[in-house]
Design a protein around this motif. Sequence first.
Motif, PDB file in Angstrom:
ATOM      1  N   ASP B  81      -1.556  46.657 -32.109  1.00 50.94           N
ATOM      2  CA  ASP B  81      -1.936  45.724 -31.186  1.00 50.94           C
ATOM      3  C   ASP B  81      -1.228  44.135 -31.233  1.00 50.94           C
ATOM      4  OD1 ASP B  81      -4.359  46.455 -29.881  1.00 50.94           O
ATOM      5  OD2 ASP B  81      -4.955  46.844 -32.726  1.00 50.94           O
ATOM      6  N   PRO B  82       0.113  45.138 -31.219  1.00 53.08           N
ATOM      7  CA  PRO B  82       1.936  44.224 -31.458  1.00 53.08           C
ATOM      8  C   PRO B  82       0.711  42.637 -30.763  1.00 53.08           C
ATOM      9  CG  PRO B  82       1.827  45.560 -29.880  1.00 53.08           C
ATOM     10  CD  PRO B  82       0.986  46.351 -30.760  1.00 53.08           C
ATOM     11  N   GLU B  83       0.123  42.626 -29.269  1.00 58.65           N
ATOM     12  CA  GLU B  83       0.163  41.114 -28.612  1.00 58.65           C
ATOM     13  C   GLU B  83      -0.592  40.587 -29.252  1.00 58.65           C
ATOM     14  OE1 GLU B  83       0.416  44.401 -27.726  1.00 58.65           O
ATOM     15  OE2 GLU B  83       1.944  44.319 -25.938  1.00 58.65           O
ATOM     16  N   ARG B  84      -1.637  41.267 -29.956  1.00 54.03           N
ATOM     17  CA  ARG B  84      -2.874  40.068 -30.624  1.00 54.03           C
ATOM     18  C   ARG B  84      -2.067  39.729 -31.859  1.00 54.03           C
ATOM     19  NH1 ARG B  84      -7.289  41.261 -28.183  1.00 54.03           N
ATOM     20  NH2 ARG B  84      -7.840  42.966 -27.162  1.00 54.03           N
ATOM     21  N   VAL B  85      -1.326  40.690 -32.583  1.00 55.70           N
ATOM     22  CA  VAL B  85      -0.721  39.986 -33.577  1.00 55.70           C
ATOM     23  C   VAL B  85       0.213  38.763 -33.328  1.00 55.70           C
ATOM     24  CG1 VAL B  85       0.675  40.226 -35.460  1.00 55.70           C
ATOM     25  CG2 VAL B  85      -1.555  41.768 -35.201  1.00 55.70           C
ATOM     26  N   ARG B  86       1.372  39.302 -32.742  1.00 57.34           N
ATOM     27  CA  ARG B  86       2.066  38.147 -32.456  1.00 57.34           C
ATOM     28  C   ARG B  86       1.041  36.708 -31.445  1.00 57.34           C
ATOM     29  NH1 ARG B  86       5.123  41.923 -28.413  1.00 57.34           N
ATOM     30  NH2 ARG B  86       6.623  43.660 -30.143  1.00 57.34           N
ATOM     31  N   SER B  87       0.549  36.752 -31.375  1.00 63.18           N
ATOM     32  CA  SER B  87      -0.129  34.572 -31.209  1.00 63.18           C
ATOM     33  C   SER B  87      -0.504  34.819 -31.772  1.00 63.18           C
ATOM     34  CB  SER B  87      -1.249  35.200 -30.371  1.00 63.18           C
ATOM     35  OG  SER B  87      -2.307  36.517 -30.249  1.00 63.18           O
ATOM     36  N   ARG B  88      -0.815  35.135 -32.971  1.00 70.51           N
ATOM     37  CA  ARG B  88      -0.685  34.729 -34.362  1.00 70.51           C
ATOM     38  C   ARG B  88      -0.190  34.856 -34.998  1.00 70.51           C
ATOM     39  NH1 ARG B  88      -5.696  37.909 -32.648  1.00 70.51           N
ATOM     40  NH2 ARG B  88      -7.804  36.587 -33.093  1.00 70.51           N
ATOM     41  N   ALA B 159       9.271  28.931 -34.121  1.00 70.08           N
ATOM     42  CA  ALA B 159       7.911  29.540 -35.011  1.00 70.08           C
ATOM     43  C   ALA B 159       6.689  28.832 -35.246  1.00 70.08           C
ATOM     44  CB  ALA B 159       8.426  30.576 -36.651  1.00 70.08           C
ATOM     45  N   LEU B 160       6.685  27.128 -35.590  1.00 68.41           N
ATOM     46  CA  LEU B 160       5.402  26.594 -35.398  1.00 68.41           C
ATOM     47  C   LEU B 160       4.646  25.803 -33.764  1.00 68.41           C
ATOM     48  CD1 LEU B 160       6.125  24.657 -38.820  1.00 68.41           C
ATOM     49  CD2 LEU B 160       4.311  26.258 -38.076  1.00 68.41           C
ATOM     50  N   VAL B 161       6.150  26.486 -32.918  1.00 67.10           N
ATOM     51  CA  VAL B 161       5.649  25.507 -31.935  1.00 67.10           C
ATOM     52  C   VAL B 161       3.778  25.803 -30.668  1.00 67.10           C
ATOM     53  CG1 VAL B 161       6.117  27.226 -29.757  1.00 67.10           C
ATOM     54  CG2 VAL B 161       5.957  24.799 -29.375  1.00 67.10           C
ATOM     55  N   HIS B 162       3.418  27.782 -31.125  1.00 65.41           N
ATOM     56  CA  HIS B 162       2.268  27.751 -30.916  1.00 65.41           C
ATOM     57  C   HIS B 162       1.013  27.560 -31.866  1.00 65.41           C
ATOM     58  CE1 HIS B 162       4.222  31.189 -32.630  1.00 65.41           C
ATOM     59  NE2 HIS B 162       2.909  31.778 -32.555  1.00 65.41           N
ATOM     60  N   ASP B 163       1.765  26.661 -32.955  1.00 66.11           N
ATOM     61  CA  ASP B 163      -0.037  26.645 -34.025  1.00 66.11           C
ATOM     62  C   ASP B 163      -0.317  28.241 -35.019  1.00 66.11           C
ATOM     63  OD1 ASP B 163      -1.178  25.772 -35.606  1.00 66.11           O
ATOM     64  OD2 ASP B 163      -2.619  24.583 -34.547  1.00 66.11           O
ATOM     65  N   PRO B 164       0.929  28.832 -34.488  1.00 70.27           N
ATOM     66  CA  PRO B 164       0.157  30.056 -35.270  1.00 70.27           C
ATOM     67  C   PRO B 164      -0.225  29.995 -36.651  1.00 70.27           C
ATOM     68  CG  PRO B 164       3.005  29.862 -35.786  1.00 70.27           C
ATOM     69  CD  PRO B 164       2.297  28.815 -35.436  1.00 70.27           C
ATOM     70  N   ALA B 165      -1.922  30.340 -36.803  1.00 70.97           N
ATOM     71  CA  ALA B 165      -2.195  30.975 -38.328  1.00 70.97           C
ATOM     72  C   ALA B 165      -1.770  31.854 -39.343  1.00 70.97           C
ATOM     73  CB  ALA B 165      -3.377  31.724 -38.295  1.00 70.97           C
ATOM     74  N   VAL B 166      -0.338  31.610 -39.119  1.00 73.62           N
ATOM     75  CA  VAL B 166       0.180  32.792 -39.979  1.00 73.62           C
ATOM     76  C   VAL B 166       1.859  32.630 -39.906  1.00 73.62           C
ATOM     77  CG1 VAL B 166       0.842  35.376 -41.082  1.00 73.62           C
ATOM     78  CG2 VAL B 166      -1.757  35.024 -40.024  1.00 73.62           C
TER      79      VAL B 166
END
Lengths: 544, 321
Positions: B81-88, B159-166
């Motif tokens: 599920d790379p797309e779901r992971v990428r958003s995080r 890397a931070l622009v979309h406010d990722p959790a990880v």
Amino acid sequence: MSDHPEKALAIDKNGLSKSDQNGDVCGDAEAEFPYHWLALDVERDGFWGKVDHASRRVAEWFNPILVKEARQSLKSRQFIITFFLLLIASCFWTVFGVIVNAPNVYYVPTGDAMIYGYYFVLAIPLIGMVPLAAQRSLAAEIDEQTFEMLVITKLSSMRIVMGKLNSAMLQMLIYFAAIVPCLAFTYLLRGIDLLTITTLIVVIFFTALVVTAAALMMATLTEKRAGQTLALLATIFVVFIAEIWCAAFCLDAILRRGVDSEELVLTGLFVIVGLSCVALFVKVAASRIAPVTENRSTGLRYLMFLQQLIWAGSIGLIFLFLDGDEDLVSIGNLVIGTYWLLMGTFMLAESPELSPRVQRGLPSTFAGRAILTWFNPGPGTGFVYAVATGTAGITVMALLGMTAGGRSSSGQSLLFAMVMVGYLTGYLGIVRLLMIPLSRRLGRAFTLPVSILASVLLLSLLLPSVISVATTGSTGGSYAAIDTFNWAWTISEAMDRRFSPNLAVLILLVGGVIALLNLAFLFREFDYRRIAVPQRVLDDSAGE
Amino acid sequence: MIPESPALSWDGPVIELQNLCRNFGETRAVDHVSFTVPRGSVFGYIGPNGAGKTTSMRILATLGLPTSGEALVEGLSAINDPERVRSRLGFMPDSFGTYADTNCAEYLDFFARAQGLIGRERTRRLRWVMDFTGLRGLANKPIRGLSKGMRQRLCLGRALVHDPAVLILDEPAAGLDPRARIDLRRIIRSLAAENKTILISSHILTELSEMCDRVGIIEQGKLLATGTFEEIRGTLKQNREIVIRVAGETDDAMRSLQSFEDVEVLSSEGHKIHFTIHGGDQRQMDLLRSLIGAGIELLEYSSRDDSLEDVFLQITEGRVQ
């Protein structure tokens, strides 16, 4: 630009900037370093403010790649030079044409002569420069390590490729806009009608679109530098062929003979076939850059099926409306056979292992499995799919040929179809049988089955001559049974309608036996079952 | 203040590697690596060049496939599920390319759009990223003209622009000057304070020891140790370096020290003796008591525990593949 970049490091002792939660900066930082306009919500009053606001809202829907490429490529030296060369060339041709035709230009129609020059001014950048720039743009992402940053965003692989294509189309529109005044001038000079000018533009535009999509596909074929150079050379070759084809079609069929119903039908078919090629090339490019665990094959197989329908439909249409004959049907058959041999070979490079992600999307019902399993990724399903669909297409063509030829020659259409089906199943089957052991040692790059196919085709061309020389001491003069290995000679004989039914049956039988051998290795791929979507994924989907 | 992250509903480990293996031909780059990272913590990934750090980080960042095993982000598979992971997640590789004819603001704006941010949300995030990374004054500057440190900041901003959790940061401090490293350390600590989960690799071990909650030491693809720095050190034979200064001659003190089996005298100069002792606090107390009991007049006593570098050297053998 700021003269004091070090002052921008306004981070407090906790590592936090002096901005508040809304992004507003405290203190004097705002005065010294105003935010870039891209980071501001500009709200102006009045009519132009509303236009600005509406434009921004529309731009939000644009593909981000298009926005980036528009900012980037429109500043590039390549675009600026090409654009100004186009302007200079169109101005030069206009002035040159007027001087040469003066004073007749005032009372004799000269638009039909002037359009030849404008054709080249438009076609060279559109068909030549834009595809190469598009390919370089995508290849550079891989070369310059920006691609990985791109694929881990929310952009799907299809949006990435479409963004590149949209950007190329934007460049085409800009070039076209630059030459529109010249085309209007040509129309005013008389001697050419609007329909001809429009048809010319449509053909140039769609040729450029097909070549650009092909160039993008080639950019994704390999990540290695040497491979990229080969891909660039291949693209240059395609561009060269496209320029020649487009010039022949536009200058001879459209401009010299004029636009009539035949040209309109051909142009219409070209647009439809061209669009299907664009869809296929874009899908291939997107599949190449998609995650390996994704189903990268089923969509392509649907598109291939659609292309066959379009091709068969086009041949049928030409046959019905433009007095087609059996030769046309034979060419249609040859294209279908070659198409599925090539596509089948590419499908043989697919892995027989299906990722859990692909297995989640497999058909679950018995009927679904019976009908749709052949669309599942895998070399075995690919083989069956290529052979079955190709055979169906060739059969339809044969039926069309039998209708065309009447009683006298209908048998030859059928024989030609048998030869094509036999070769398709035979050669594709041999490539698959060779791929099974070789792929374990050499991996599953698409170049492997293509190399095997090329080698097998070459060997089978030479084999009859080698056997003949070894047994009789000469290469032999007339076509014999042993020459059925020589596919080129056999197809030529079959197209000339002088082929023996026995040999056609022999080729079909050999092809059938090879196909049956292949079926023995198919059961594992057929055995895959749909698996459940993990609960965590379902929960995540529900939370979106 | 950093804007709040989206709802954090997953309460399991945010990063989880399960028996991850990756072969390149005959070479096993990652060999059954397993570890978990809880939310809001900084995990340091330590190992020599070619140890398998980048390979496993790339798998986690959905840029590579394992030969076997699983890599999970918030319970979602990076493989299936790379797309779901990428958003995080936000990934900062050790080397990265930039676009020609693009300035910093355009670069960040592009990635914000690519991450699906629109309208005011995008402009707000851009302002925040520019402030947070200190790039506000450089917004109009072409990327090609940036220094190494500024490029690292830009990449972190991306890397931070979309406010990722990880956040996965592969050698973010490589090539930075001391001031830029200090800035980076602050930035990482402040991100962790905002509940971001960070996996970071670095060769500069002293820096990792200051900013990481837990570390994993990897060599030749194998994870040799994992846990907090203290936990790892506790599993090893502890060495403590001690320096004492005595009144008068050092002969008596030297004799007393040599009567201890686990003491190794390193040097003696003037009134100072430099030695190591194997063992923890209790062993050190025994030694000190015995010295005083023997009538040694101690003027100074200082000890230093094993640093992360010492622990790293003890655990690894310096083998590369």
